[in-house]
Write a protein that holds these residues in place. Sequence first.
Motif, PDB file in Angstrom:
ATOM      1  N   GLY A   2      -5.149  21.703 -10.626  1.00 28.53           N
ATOM      2  CA  GLY A   2      -4.257  22.704  -9.838  1.00 28.53           C
ATOM      3  C   GLY A   2      -3.695  21.579  -8.429  1.00 28.53           C
ATOM      4  N   ASN A   3      -4.586  20.803  -8.288  1.00 32.80           N
ATOM      5  CA  ASN A   3      -4.152  19.649  -7.042  1.00 32.80           C
ATOM      6  C   ASN A   3      -3.076  18.848  -7.524  1.00 32.80           C
ATOM      7  N   ARG A   4      -2.645  18.960  -8.579  1.00 32.55           N
ATOM      8  CA  ARG A   4      -1.288  18.358  -8.818  1.00 32.55           C
ATOM      9  C   ARG A   4       0.027  18.872  -8.069  1.00 32.55           C
ATOM     10  N   CYS A   5      -0.247  20.372  -7.930  1.00 31.61           N
ATOM     11  CA  CYS A   5       0.813  21.161  -7.355  1.00 31.61           C
ATOM     12  C   CYS A   5       0.905  21.091  -5.869  1.00 31.61           C
ATOM     13  N   ASP A   6       1.434  19.977  -5.305  1.00 39.69           N
ATOM     14  CA  ASP A   6       1.573  19.720  -3.809  1.00 39.69           C
ATOM     15  C   ASP A   6       2.781  19.498  -3.279  1.00 39.69           C
ATOM     16  N   LEU A   7       3.336  20.244  -2.451  1.00 39.56           N
ATOM     17  CA  LEU A   7       4.696  20.343  -1.833  1.00 39.56           C
ATOM     18  C   LEU A   7       4.812  19.087  -1.121  1.00 39.56           C
ATOM     19  N   SER A   8       3.845  18.415  -0.544  1.00 37.89           N
ATOM     20  CA  SER A   8       3.915  17.428   0.412  1.00 37.89           C
ATOM     21  C   SER A   8       4.756  16.203  -0.366  1.00 37.89           C
ATOM     22  N   GLN A   9       4.742  16.085  -1.824  1.00 42.75           N
ATOM     23  CA  GLN A   9       5.186  15.005  -2.539  1.00 42.75           C
ATOM     24  C   GLN A   9       6.900  15.394  -2.788  1.00 42.75           C
ATOM     25  N   THR A  10       7.266  16.509  -2.403  1.00 44.73           N
ATOM     26  CA  THR A  10       8.757  17.083  -3.150  1.00 44.73           C
ATOM     27  C   THR A  10       9.285  17.646  -1.701  1.00 44.73           C
ATOM     28  N   GLY A  31      -8.781  17.814  -3.439  1.00 40.47           N
ATOM     29  CA  GLY A  31      -7.515  17.252  -3.163  1.00 40.47           C
ATOM     30  C   GLY A  31      -7.610  15.936  -2.537  1.00 40.47           C
ATOM     31  N   ASP A  32      -6.281  15.113  -2.426  1.00 36.40           N
ATOM     32  CA  ASP A  32      -6.342  13.521  -2.148  1.00 36.40           C
ATOM     33  C   ASP A  32      -6.734  13.369  -0.856  1.00 36.40           C
ATOM     34  N   LEU A  33      -6.056  14.255   0.275  1.00 41.88           N
ATOM     35  CA  LEU A  33      -6.441  13.938   1.677  1.00 41.88           C
ATOM     36  C   LEU A  33      -7.831  14.239   1.975  1.00 41.88           C
ATOM     37  N   ASN A  34      -8.535  15.193   1.547  1.00 44.76           N
ATOM     38  CA  ASN A  34     -10.061  15.344   1.785  1.00 44.76           C
ATOM     39  C   ASN A  34     -10.754  14.429   1.221  1.00 44.76           C
ATOM     40  N   TYR A  35     -10.502  13.885   0.123  1.00 42.66           N
ATOM     41  CA  TYR A  35     -11.020  12.547  -0.391  1.00 42.66           C
ATOM     42  C   TYR A  35     -11.052  11.379   0.294  1.00 42.66           C
ATOM     43  N   ARG A  36      -9.672  10.999   0.977  1.00 40.23           N
ATOM     44  CA  ARG A  36      -9.533  10.055   1.801  1.00 40.23           C
ATOM     45  C   ARG A  36     -10.510  10.278   2.892  1.00 40.23           C
ATOM     46  N   LYS A  37     -10.515  11.303   3.484  1.00 43.94           N
ATOM     47  CA  LYS A  37     -11.360  11.593   4.633  1.00 43.94           C
ATOM     48  C   LYS A  37     -12.796  11.346   4.268  1.00 43.94           C
ATOM     49  N   LEU A  61     -10.613  23.524   1.079  1.00 41.37           N
ATOM     50  CA  LEU A  61      -9.410  23.989   0.691  1.00 41.37           C
ATOM     51  C   LEU A  61      -8.422  22.807   0.581  1.00 41.37           C
ATOM     52  N   ASP A  62      -7.366  22.642  -0.210  1.00 42.98           N
ATOM     53  CA  ASP A  62      -6.266  21.835  -0.051  1.00 42.98           C
ATOM     54  C   ASP A  62      -4.804  22.558  -0.062  1.00 42.98           C
ATOM     55  N   ASN A  63      -4.208  22.497  -0.985  1.00 43.67           N
ATOM     56  CA  ASN A  63      -2.745  23.219  -1.382  1.00 43.67           C
ATOM     57  C   ASN A  63      -2.788  24.920  -1.566  1.00 43.67           C
ATOM     58  N   ALA A  64      -1.991  25.270  -0.856  1.00 42.67           N
ATOM     59  CA  ALA A  64      -1.656  26.978  -1.230  1.00 42.67           C
ATOM     60  C   ALA A  64      -0.794  26.848  -2.686  1.00 42.67           C
ATOM     61  N   LEU A 117      -5.308  11.565  -7.967  1.00 40.95           N
ATOM     62  CA  LEU A 117      -5.006  10.666  -7.100  1.00 40.95           C
ATOM     63  C   LEU A 117      -3.287  10.473  -6.596  1.00 40.95           C
ATOM     64  N   LYS A 118      -3.260  10.649  -5.241  1.00 38.23           N
ATOM     65  CA  LYS A 118      -1.801  10.530  -4.800  1.00 38.23           C
ATOM     66  C   LYS A 118      -1.932   9.458  -3.711  1.00 38.23           C
ATOM     67  N   SER A 119      -2.806   8.577  -3.613  1.00 44.53           N
ATOM     68  CA  SER A 119      -2.873   7.413  -2.478  1.00 44.53           C
ATOM     69  C   SER A 119      -3.775   6.405  -3.192  1.00 44.53           C
ATOM     70  N   THR A 138      -2.698   7.932  11.629  1.00 41.23           N
ATOM     71  CA  THR A 138      -0.804   7.929  11.806  1.00 41.23           C
ATOM     72  C   THR A 138      -0.286   9.115  10.987  1.00 41.23           C
ATOM     73  N   GLU A 139      -0.794   9.245   9.733  1.00 43.02           N
ATOM     74  CA  GLU A 139      -0.148  10.277   8.795  1.00 43.02           C
ATOM     75  C   GLU A 139      -0.766  11.903   9.413  1.00 43.02           C
ATOM     76  N   CYS A 140      -1.751  11.876  10.013  1.00 47.74           N
ATOM     77  CA  CYS A 140      -2.249  13.049  10.398  1.00 47.74           C
ATOM     78  C   CYS A 140      -1.249  13.614  11.779  1.00 47.74           C
ATOM     79  N   SER A 189       0.941  -1.087  -0.082  1.00 43.26           N
ATOM     80  CA  SER A 189      -0.130  -0.003   0.075  1.00 43.26           C
ATOM     81  C   SER A 189       0.835   1.212  -0.061  1.00 43.26           C
ATOM     82  N   PHE A 190       0.271   2.417  -0.437  1.00 46.53           N
ATOM     83  CA  PHE A 190       1.034   3.586  -0.543  1.00 46.53           C
ATOM     84  C   PHE A 190       1.697   3.953   1.077  1.00 46.53           C
ATOM     85  N   ALA A 191       0.769   3.690   1.878  1.00 47.54           N
ATOM     86  CA  ALA A 191       1.103   4.112   3.312  1.00 47.54           C
ATOM     87  C   ALA A 191       2.461   3.506   3.772  1.00 47.54           C
TER      88      ALA A 191
HETATM   89  O1  LIG Z   1      -2.601  17.770  -0.980  1.00 42.04           O
HETATM   90  P1  LIG Z   1      -3.292  16.540  -1.316  1.00 42.04           P
HETATM   91  O2  LIG Z   1      -3.905  16.397  -2.500  1.00 42.04           O
HETATM   92  O3  LIG Z   1      -4.297  16.286  -0.290  1.00 42.04           O
HETATM   93  O4  LIG Z   1      -2.291  14.961  -1.160  1.00 42.04           O
HETATM   94  C1  LIG Z   1      -1.934  14.686   0.263  1.00 42.04           C
HETATM   95  C2  LIG Z   1      -1.634  13.268   0.053  1.00 42.04           C
HETATM   96  O5  LIG Z   1      -0.102  13.317  -0.281  1.00 42.04           O
HETATM   97  C3  LIG Z   1       0.312  12.142   0.795  1.00 42.04           C
HETATM   98  O6  LIG Z   1       0.547  12.997   1.793  1.00 42.04           O
HETATM   99  C4  LIG Z   1       1.761  11.648   0.056  1.00 42.04           C
HETATM  100  O7  LIG Z   1       1.277  10.995  -0.901  1.00 42.04           O
HETATM  101  C5  LIG Z   1      -0.856  11.221   0.956  1.00 42.04           C
HETATM  102  O8  LIG Z   1      -0.732  10.455   1.914  1.00 42.04           O
HETATM  103  C6  LIG Z   1      -1.915  12.343   0.987  1.00 42.04           C
HETATM  104  O9  LIG Z   1      -3.223  11.768   0.763  1.00 42.04           O
END
Ligand SMILES: O=P(O)(O)OC[C@H]1O[C@](O)(CO)[C@@H](O)[C@@H]1O
Length: 449
Positions: A201-209, A375-381, A260-263, A412-414, A127-129, A29-31
């Motif tokens: 726009g949700n592609r531009c996410d600094l948590s990936q980099t 965004g991805d995290l809000n979607y997961r939630k 909202l998601d990313n700045a 999709l980032k998860s 865990t991630e939060c 899993s990506f986790a």
């Molecule tokens: O900024 P977004 O779209 O919510 O993405 C956050 C996503 O990035 C990650 O932190 C790392 O891929 C995921 O675990 C998380 O769901």
Amino acid sequence: MTIESKLFNLCIDESPPRNKPLVAKYMRSFAFPVLSKLSPFNISKTGSYLSANKNVILQKYGAEAENDITSVLEKLESLIADILSNSPFRELSSDNIDVKIWNKVLDDFSDQDGSRPTWVYTNWLYTECYIHRRIFEAFETSTFLKNYDPFYEQKMKALSHCEEAMDILGKFLIKYFNKNNVPLKNLREDLPKIIKCALWGNRCDLSQTGGDAIAQTESPLDLVESLQDLMLADESSKIVDFLFTSLNESKNNKILDIILDNAGYELFTDLCLADYLVTYKFVDIVRFHGKAIPWFVSDVTSQDFTATINYIAHTSRSETLKELGKRWEGYFKSGQWIFESEQFWTLPFNFGQMKSLDNELYSKLSESFLIISKGDLNYRKLVGDIFWEPTVPFTQAVGSFKPSKLLALRTLKSDITCGLAEGLAEHISKNDPDWLKIGKYAVIHVDGL
Ligand SMILES: O=P(O)(O)OC[C@H]1O[C@](O)(CO)[C@@H](O)[C@@H]1O
């Protein structure tokens, strides 16, 4: 045995079970890579940033802040060590009002004999939060850096790196807004494009980099067309129909809530969408919901929100962007746009828990004409961070979270998916094994329509 191999040895080389919340112990899993690699990398980059900016920080906060920097660096190091050694979660220790809630959740997760859960075996959303809450704790327990956002500068850099693309979208909109009459036909044609600009726009996410800016240089409108094949589900026509039907109804004070998601560039596209919807009277009021504390590296805080509008209205190099920014300042002055940062968004809960745990927020969202989740995290939630069978309908996955009509825009980032056509997930994963990781693909899902 190295610490990393310890984590490896605790996990199993299997995919997570379907229809259950994700847990990091399943290495397929990506986790697992986020826990064992990406998060330690992001935390250590946060520390490196702090060290590299030591002199600037000392100039701003005074020489006494040096002890704070040392202690923050130690706390970040010990966070990495705690993760990689899978030590039991510990209580948070600041006096922030959310700490009681975090510690109560940890208590609830603990065994009757008081043994605390650990990183690898606990529900991944928690865990991630918790990782991101601990990063903030390192700062808030200091003396001078309590409110210091170590990601602020990167978020603003990410915004300025994308000026070229923002200018193209800005020009398109300003030309539109300056016309006296726009035929409905044109609005119908272009609204889906503006929605999709906010999606991509949700592609531009600094948590990936680890905070490194992703430059968006191509025309956002061209991208919408060229990326259409990467949309795995596209229910945008349902939302467009709904918005156009409602134009003929004499409803007042229609509230749009945007979670909202990313700045940076993503926030810019969200503001463009909000402006479009307000200008053509699809909605009357927009409430933007951001984060109360720095979160997942690049999520929007109140400071980011104000600075973004200020930058666009006054600092950007483009006259068009300045004009756009001034419109946005006007919406805030008139009270048509509101920014809020409720605590719920930075707690480890999924949205299905909102009604019972934060009824005030749920009631507020129930006033909404439309909720947009970014965004991805809000979607997961939204879908409970459950590893659904990919064909489970989105509406079913969302469960009891039904305050109003809902539009989810997510790249999709998860590896959480749902609402996909039969066989699609299997087909894509065969040709593109990394399909769930990097924001390459996207979905637009709706509920309540
Ligand atoms: O900024 P977004 O779209 O919510 O993405 C956050 C996503 O990035 C990650 O932190 C790392 O891929 C995921 O675990 C998380 O769901």
